[in-house]
Write a protein that holds these residues in place. Structure first.
Motif, mmCIF file in Angstrom:
data_model
loop_
_atom_site.group_PDB
_atom_site.id
_atom_site.type_symbol
_atom_site.label_atom_id
_atom_site.label_comp_id
_atom_site.label_asym_id
_atom_site.label_seq_id
_atom_site.Cartn_x
_atom_site.Cartn_y
_atom_site.Cartn_z
ATOM 1 N N GLU A 87 61.938 24.797 28.604
ATOM 2 C CA GLU A 87 60.924 25.475 28.282
ATOM 3 C C GLU A 87 60.906 25.989 29.463
ATOM 4 O OE1 GLU A 87 57.610 26.523 25.411
ATOM 5 O OE2 GLU A 87 58.023 24.219 25.414
ATOM 6 N N ALA A 88 60.479 27.186 29.553
ATOM 7 C CA ALA A 88 60.239 27.542 31.206
ATOM 8 C C ALA A 88 58.945 28.399 31.474
ATOM 9 C CB ALA A 88 61.355 27.929 32.438
ATOM 10 N N GLY A 89 58.208 27.809 31.436
ATOM 11 C CA GLY A 89 57.299 28.761 31.129
ATOM 12 C C GLY A 89 56.895 29.572 30.172
ATOM 13 N N THR A 90 56.479 30.846 29.842
ATOM 14 C CA THR A 90 56.401 31.317 28.773
ATOM 15 C C THR A 90 57.817 31.533 28.264
ATOM 16 O OG1 THR A 90 56.640 33.945 30.099
ATOM 17 C CG2 THR A 90 54.330 32.601 28.917
#
Length: 131
Positions: A87-90
């Motif tokens: 996961e990278a932010g949104t």
């Protein structure tokens, strides 16, 4: 060992990407047209690559950040598929690695095709899972 890698950034939560990849029934949607005779359960998939090989894939490990899939039942060469989900932010970054233990001749014949397959699968995943 030949290692083929492809990565993609998807505009979807990591959990959605993981849920899709964790079930081998869904992997048929990631395959090109030359993959035929697909049958699957959540943990195993059987199919033919036209004019090339018959493969049986089986999930060997699942955790929220990684799914490992191995070729079983006498594959043409030892093969491991690894999906890593971050996961990278949104967004979600997906790293797909194909590791194959091929002799030099097989490597020359197959590595280009395996790279095309890996890139096709990651792009198709992005199309299918993006919001």
């Amino acid at each position: 060992m030949t290692v083929i890698e492809s990565k993609v950034t998807i505009n979807a939560p990591a959990a959605s990407v993981y849920n899709f990849l964790a079930d081998l029934n869904n992997h048929h949607q990631l395959m090109p047209e030359n993959v035929v005779g697909w049958t699957a359960t959540k943990d195993e998939a059987r199919f033919n690559i036209q004019n090339m090989a018959k493969l049986v894939l089986q999930v060997s490990n699942r955790n929220p950040n990684e799914i490992l899939i191995n070729a079983v039942e006498a594959p043409p060469f030892p093969l491991e598929l690894k999906w890593q989900i971050k996961e990278a932010g949104t967004q979600t970054q997906v790293f797909y690695t194909i590791s194959a233990d091929m002799n030099m001749m097989m490597k020359m014949l197959a590595s280009g095709q395996l790279q095309k397959l890996a890139d096709f699968e990651t792009q198709r995943l992005k199309e299918l899972v993006t919001k």
